[in-house]
Design an enzyme around this catalytic site. Structure first.
Site, PDB file in Angstrom:
ATOM      1  N   SER A  60       0.465   3.276  -4.251  1.00  0.00           N
ATOM      2  CA  SER A  60       0.801   3.340  -5.670  1.00  0.00           C
ATOM      3  C   SER A  60       0.909   4.431  -6.347  1.00  0.00           C
ATOM      4  O   SER A  60       0.121   5.430  -5.947  1.00  0.00           O
ATOM      5  CB  SER A  60      -0.215   2.194  -5.981  1.00  0.00           C
ATOM      6  OG  SER A  60       0.076   1.978  -7.557  1.00  0.00           O
ATOM      7  N   TYR A  70      -9.053  -1.575  -7.257  1.00  0.00           N
ATOM      8  CA  TYR A  70      -7.426  -1.256  -6.644  1.00  0.00           C
ATOM      9  C   TYR A  70      -7.147   0.231  -6.609  1.00  0.00           C
ATOM     10  O   TYR A  70      -6.519   0.880  -5.650  1.00  0.00           O
ATOM     11  CB  TYR A  70      -6.622  -1.961  -7.769  1.00  0.00           C
ATOM     12  CG  TYR A  70      -5.158  -1.916  -7.423  1.00  0.00           C
ATOM     13  CD1 TYR A  70      -4.683  -2.712  -6.476  1.00  0.00           C
ATOM     14  CD2 TYR A  70      -4.069  -0.780  -8.109  1.00  0.00           C
ATOM     15  CE1 TYR A  70      -3.054  -2.688  -6.119  1.00  0.00           C
ATOM     16  CE2 TYR A  70      -3.032  -0.732  -7.653  1.00  0.00           C
ATOM     17  CZ  TYR A  70      -2.374  -1.618  -6.640  1.00  0.00           C
ATOM     18  OH  TYR A  70      -1.087  -1.685  -6.319  1.00  0.00           O
TER      19      TYR A  70
HETATM   20  P1  NAD Z   1       3.049  -9.282  -4.268  1.00  0.00           P
HETATM   21  O1  NAD Z   1       1.865 -10.088  -4.822  1.00  0.00           O
HETATM   22  O2  NAD Z   1       4.241 -10.173  -4.316  1.00  0.00           O
HETATM   23  O3  NAD Z   1       2.748  -9.092  -2.874  1.00  0.00           O
HETATM   24  C1  NAD Z   1       1.928  -9.059  -2.142  1.00  0.00           C
HETATM   25  C2  NAD Z   1       1.932  -9.690  -0.714  1.00  0.00           C
HETATM   26  O4  NAD Z   1       0.878  -9.637   0.123  1.00  0.00           O
HETATM   27  C3  NAD Z   1       1.910 -11.410  -0.906  1.00  0.00           C
HETATM   28  O5  NAD Z   1       2.999 -11.923  -0.251  1.00  0.00           O
HETATM   29  C4  NAD Z   1       0.728 -11.917  -0.718  1.00  0.00           C
HETATM   30  O6  NAD Z   1       0.732 -13.164  -0.219  1.00  0.00           O
HETATM   31  C5  NAD Z   1       0.169 -10.591   0.548  1.00  0.00           C
HETATM   32  N1  NAD Z   1      -1.219 -10.665   0.894  1.00  0.00           N
HETATM   33  C6  NAD Z   1      -2.212 -10.643   0.046  1.00  0.00           C
HETATM   34  N2  NAD Z   1      -3.336 -10.764   0.788  1.00  0.00           N
HETATM   35  C7  NAD Z   1      -2.926 -10.936   2.149  1.00  0.00           C
HETATM   36  C8  NAD Z   1      -3.751 -10.688   3.195  1.00  0.00           C
HETATM   37  N3  NAD Z   1      -5.042 -10.786   3.213  1.00  0.00           N
HETATM   38  N4  NAD Z   1      -2.918 -10.795   4.550  1.00  0.00           N
HETATM   39  C9  NAD Z   1      -1.764 -10.764   4.324  1.00  0.00           C
HETATM   40  N5  NAD Z   1      -1.063 -10.631   3.078  1.00  0.00           N
HETATM   41  C10 NAD Z   1      -1.525 -10.657   2.098  1.00  0.00           C
HETATM   42  O7  NAD Z   1       2.881  -7.993  -5.068  1.00  0.00           O
HETATM   43  P2  NAD Z   1       3.843  -6.704  -4.745  1.00  0.00           P
HETATM   44  O8  NAD Z   1       3.934  -6.114  -5.955  1.00  0.00           O
HETATM   45  O9  NAD Z   1       5.149  -7.152  -4.020  1.00  0.00           O
HETATM   46  O10 NAD Z   1       2.852  -6.145  -3.861  1.00  0.00           O
HETATM   47  C11 NAD Z   1       3.225  -5.334  -2.468  1.00  0.00           C
HETATM   48  C12 NAD Z   1       2.452  -3.910  -2.263  1.00  0.00           C
HETATM   49  O11 NAD Z   1       2.991  -2.983  -3.430  1.00  0.00           O
HETATM   50  C13 NAD Z   1       0.680  -4.156  -2.716  1.00  0.00           C
HETATM   51  O12 NAD Z   1       0.321  -3.406  -1.838  1.00  0.00           O
HETATM   52  C14 NAD Z   1       0.691  -3.530  -3.919  1.00  0.00           C
HETATM   53  O13 NAD Z   1      -0.487  -2.748  -4.230  1.00  0.00           O
HETATM   54  C15 NAD Z   1       2.020  -2.340  -3.873  1.00  0.00           C
HETATM   55  N6  NAD Z   1       2.367  -2.028  -5.415  1.00  0.00           N
HETATM   56  C16 NAD Z   1       2.841  -2.880  -6.267  1.00  0.00           C
HETATM   57  C17 NAD Z   1       3.412  -2.310  -7.348  1.00  0.00           C
HETATM   58  C18 NAD Z   1       4.358  -3.333  -8.262  1.00  0.00           C
HETATM   59  O14 NAD Z   1       4.332  -2.845  -9.613  1.00  0.00           O
HETATM   60  N7  NAD Z   1       4.677  -4.517  -8.055  1.00  0.00           N
HETATM   61  C19 NAD Z   1       3.209  -1.039  -7.644  1.00  0.00           C
HETATM   62  C20 NAD Z   1       2.466  -0.194  -6.647  1.00  0.00           C
HETATM   63  C21 NAD Z   1       2.150  -0.679  -5.703  1.00  0.00           C
END
Ligand code: NAD
Length: 267
Positions: free
Chosen positions: A152, A165
């Protein structure tokens, strides 16, 4: 022309929604056989599976909580049983449990670190074991294996109200760099993607209403929120031989968020 990930098995954790789903679809279009890992929503995972299959791609779904050592080991066993090996890991699963720091419970701290950081450790460790066992298969890739950690912008930008986080993503940065250094001689590449604000369920509060969206845009010089496809394209590049000489970096995909837009008019 040969597709960029033809014949390679790619495990994408947390792939039933958001960024993980976007990466899974992008990988399948480039010829990878995709493992859609999910922890709690088989219906959502099946929906992504069907989307991939109807576009002509190959995929399976495998349930595992990435913070559980046993479930991660069992997930890899299942992948090896079905497809023999794994070539690419996208360590994507993650979540937020936001709280003011002085009110944050140990459970909120442990859960975020357990999934976002320990989960990446557990999945990477099993992937590295397999990459070392198998070595390079030149018809598939110049590398013995590739790992992409979903980090991130908060691996570098502090985040009040989200100390668990931001700490997890700072940890992911050093995990990624340390294993990149350790295994580069064995032709294993480890890199991160650092998304800015991407339109997914994790941050819906930030883009849900016109007011919150306008507030968010103040942080983004390109004046648009990112989409899962923006990350999919970057992930394909980092997983393919096009980036064969790239190791131990975080590729920020953030519309310029790290340019400190608050200083645009001299602060
Ligand atoms: P999201 O909530 O759609 O996806 C996260 C996924 O992780 C979900 O499918 C959830 O079911 C899964 N998950 C949670 N706990 C779990 C576990 N114990 N075992 C297996 N799967 C698990 O959100 P996203 O934005 O797609 O996030 C994906 C990654 O991207 C994350 O690591 C998040 O920190 C990172 N991220 C997202 C953003 C953003 O703006 N969306 C920005 C920076 C980083």
């Amino acid at each position: 022309m040969k597709r960029k990930l033809e014949g390679q098995v790619a495990l994408i954790t947390g792939a039933s929604s958001g960024i993980g789903a976007g990466v899974a679809k992008a990988f399948a279009l480039e010829g990878a056989s995709v493992v859609i890992n999910y922890s709690s929503s088989p219906d959502k995972a099946d929906k992504i599976l069907k989307e991939i299959q109807s576009a002509g791609g190959t995929a399976i779904t495998v349930k595992a909580d990435v913070s559980s050592e046993q479930e991660v080991v069992d997930m890899y066993k299942e992948i090896f049983r079905l497809w023999g090996t794994v070539d690419i890991l996208v360590n994507n699963a993650g979540l937020q449990k936001d709280a003011k720091f002085h009110e944050m419970s140990l459970d909120e701290w442990n859960r975020v670190i357990g999934i976002n950081l320990t989960g990446q450790f557990l999945c990477a460790r099993e992937a590295i074991k397999e990459f070392l066992r198998r070595g390079v298969v030149p018809e598939k890739s110049k590398a013995a294996g590739k790992i992409i950690c979903m980090s991130s912008v908060h691996e570098v930008i502090p985040w009040a109200g989200h100390a668990n986080y931001a700490s997890s993503k700072g940890g992911v940065m050093m995990l990624m760099k340390s294993i990149a250094q350790e295994y580069a001689p064995m032709k294993i590449r480890v890199n991160s993607i650092g998304p800015g604000a991407i339109r997914t369920p994790i941050n819906h509060a930030a883009w849900q209403t016109p007011e919150s969206y306008q507030q968010l845009l103040k942080l983004i010089p390109q004046k648009r929120i990112g989409e899962a496809d923006d990350i999919g394209g970057a992930a394909v590049w980092l997983a393919s031989d096009d980036s064969d000489y790239v190791n131990g970096i975080t590729l920020f995909v953030d519309g310029g968020m790290l340019l400190y837009p608050g200083f645009e008019d001299n602060g």
